[in-house]
Design an enzyme around this catalytic site. Structure first.
Site, short mmCIF file in Angstrom:
data_model
loop_
_atom_site.label_atom_id
_atom_site.label_comp_id
_atom_site.label_asym_id
_atom_site.label_seq_id
_atom_site.Cartn_x
_atom_site.Cartn_y
_atom_site.Cartn_z
N HIS A 1 -7.98 -4.27 1.49
CA HIS A 1 -8.80 -4.91 0.44
C HIS A 1 -10.11 -5.43 1.03
O HIS A 1 -11.16 -5.31 0.42
CB HIS A 1 -8.06 -6.10 -0.18
CG HIS A 1 -6.84 -5.74 -0.98
ND1 HIS A 1 -5.57 -6.11 -0.59
CD2 HIS A 1 -6.70 -5.07 -2.14
CE1 HIS A 1 -4.70 -5.68 -1.48
NE2 HIS A 1 -5.35 -5.04 -2.43
N MET B 1 -4.51 -6.86 -7.16
CA MET B 1 -3.37 -7.62 -7.67
C MET B 1 -2.98 -8.69 -6.63
O MET B 1 -1.85 -9.19 -6.65
CB MET B 1 -2.21 -6.69 -7.98
CG MET B 1 -2.59 -5.70 -9.09
SD MET B 1 -1.23 -5.12 -10.08
CE MET B 1 -0.26 -4.27 -8.87
N SER C 1 0.09 -4.08 -0.34
CA SER C 1 0.64 -5.42 -0.56
C SER C 1 2.17 -5.38 -0.51
O SER C 1 2.82 -6.36 -0.17
CB SER C 1 0.19 -5.96 -1.91
OG SER C 1 -1.21 -5.88 -1.99
#
Ligand code: PAF
Length: 283
Positions: A37, A30, A189
Site C-alpha cells: 500500500h 481496506m 493484508s
C-alpha cells in the site's frame, strides 16, 4: 495527519484543495496497510499534490460473512504507517458503513462486459458489484484526478479501468506492480492472519508461478495448468482453488497462443481458511 470519518468533512477540504487547483490522487484500501500500500501512496504522492487514502472494509464486496468479520481492522497503526510517508500531504478517509451506504448497504449492479464473470467472479458471488459500488462512490465523493490500484488484484484493476470508461468517470487509473516479501509472497493484508506453518509454505505459490512462466515458453497453456495442479495436489497445507492462464486484456482463458497478445497466470489458494491470490505476466 487528519483522519476524516464523515464525507461532509472530507468533501469540504477537497473542495478547498480543488479551488486552489491542487491535484488529488486516491489510494482506496481496506486498511491493515503494508509496504505494498505504501508503494501506491508514494507513487501517488510523486504524481499529485495531495493523496487521499481511504480505509474502509467494504461489506458489499464480501460473500463470506466470516471473512468480513475477521478482516483485520487496524486504523491507529495504519495512520502511524502513513505518517512515516508524509505528515502533510496525505488525508485519511475512514468512514463508517453508514456514512457510505446511508442505511442501505447493497451493491449497484454493473455490466463490466463479461470481465466480472471470469476467475474471482466465479468464486466470489457479487464481489465485483461490491467493488464497483464502493470505488464509484469514493470517486464521486473525493473526485480524485488519479486512482492507484495494485496488480495483485489484476482482475479488480481491469474492472476498475472498465468502470471509469464505461460509466464516464473522469479519473485516470494507474496500476502498480505487485509488492512481494523477500521470499516472493505477494503482500496482502490477509497475510497477517496466516498461522506460522502456513506463512512458511505460502511462498510456494509464487515459486510455482515463476516455474509456470518458464514452462509457458515451450509448453501449451493446458500442459502448464496441469503441471501447476499436480504441484498442489501433493501439497500438505495449500489447497489450490484455481490456476488459469488468461488473456491479460479480456481475462478469458487462453485457447490458442498468439505472440501478439499478453497472457497472465492467475491463481487462488487456500492456506488453512485464508484465501490468497497472486498472478504473473507470462510473456
Ligand atoms: O483492493 C481493495 O482493497 C478493495 O477491493 C478496494 C479497491 C479498496 C475496494 O474496497
Amino acid at each position: 495527519m487528519e483522519v476524516y470519518l464523515e464525507k461532509q468533512q472530507i468533501t469540504s477540504v477537497i473542495d478547498a484543495l480543488k479551488a486552489k487547483k491542487l491535484t488529488i490522487g486516491m489510494v482506496p484500501t481496506m486498511g491493515a496497510l503494508h509496504e505494498g500500500h505504501l508503494q501506491l501512496v508514494k507513487k501517488a504522492l510523486t504524481e499529485n499534490d495531495k493523496v487521499v487514502v481511504s480505509i474502509f472494509v467494504n461489506p458489499t464486496q464480501f460473500d463470506n460473512n466470516e471473512d468480513l468479520v475477521k478482516y483485520p481492522r487496524t486504523l491507529d497503526s495504519d495512520v502511524a504507517l502513513l505518517e512515516t510517508v508524509s505528515k502533510t500531504d496525505i488525508l485519511v478517509y475512514a468512514p463508517t458503513v453508514n456514512d457510505i451506504y446511508e442505511g442501505n448497504a447493497v451493491s449497484q449492479e454493473f455490466d463490466f462486459d463479461g470481465l466480472e464473470f471470469e476467475m474471482e467472479g466465479k468464486f466470489r458471488n457479487g464481489h465485483f458489484d461490491g467493488v464497483g459500488t464502493i470505488v464509484k462512490r469514493f470517486f464521486e465523493i473525493i473526485k480524485p484526478n488519479t486512482g492507484y490500484f495494485g496488480e495483485k488484484d489484476f482482475q479488480q484493476l481491469t474492472i476498475i479501468k472498465k468502470l471509469v470508461k464505461k460509466y464516464n468517470i473522469p479519473v485516470k487509473i494507474i496500476g502498480c506492480k505487485i509488492h512481494r516479501e523477500a521470499n516472493g509472497l505477494a503482500m496482502s493484508s490477509r497475510n497477517t492472519r496466516l498461522k506460522p506453518e502456513y506463512k512458511a509454505v505460502a511462498p510456494f505459490i509464487y515459486k510455482t508461478l515463476t516455474t509456470a512462466k518458464e514452462k509457458f515458453g515451450t509448453k501449451s497453456a493446458t500442459k502448464v495448468v496441469e503441471w501447476v495442479e499436480k504441484q498442489f495436489a501433493t501439497h500438505d497445507l495449500l489447497d489450490l482453488e484455481y490456476i488459469i492462464i488468461a488473456d491479460a486484456e479480456t481475462l478469458k482463458p487462453l485457447k490458442r497462443k498468439s505472440n501478439k497478445k499478453a497472457y497472465r497466470a492467475f491463481i487462488a489458494v487456500y492456506a488453512d481458511d485464508i484465501r490468497l491470490i497472486d498472478n504473473i505476466a507470462l510473456n
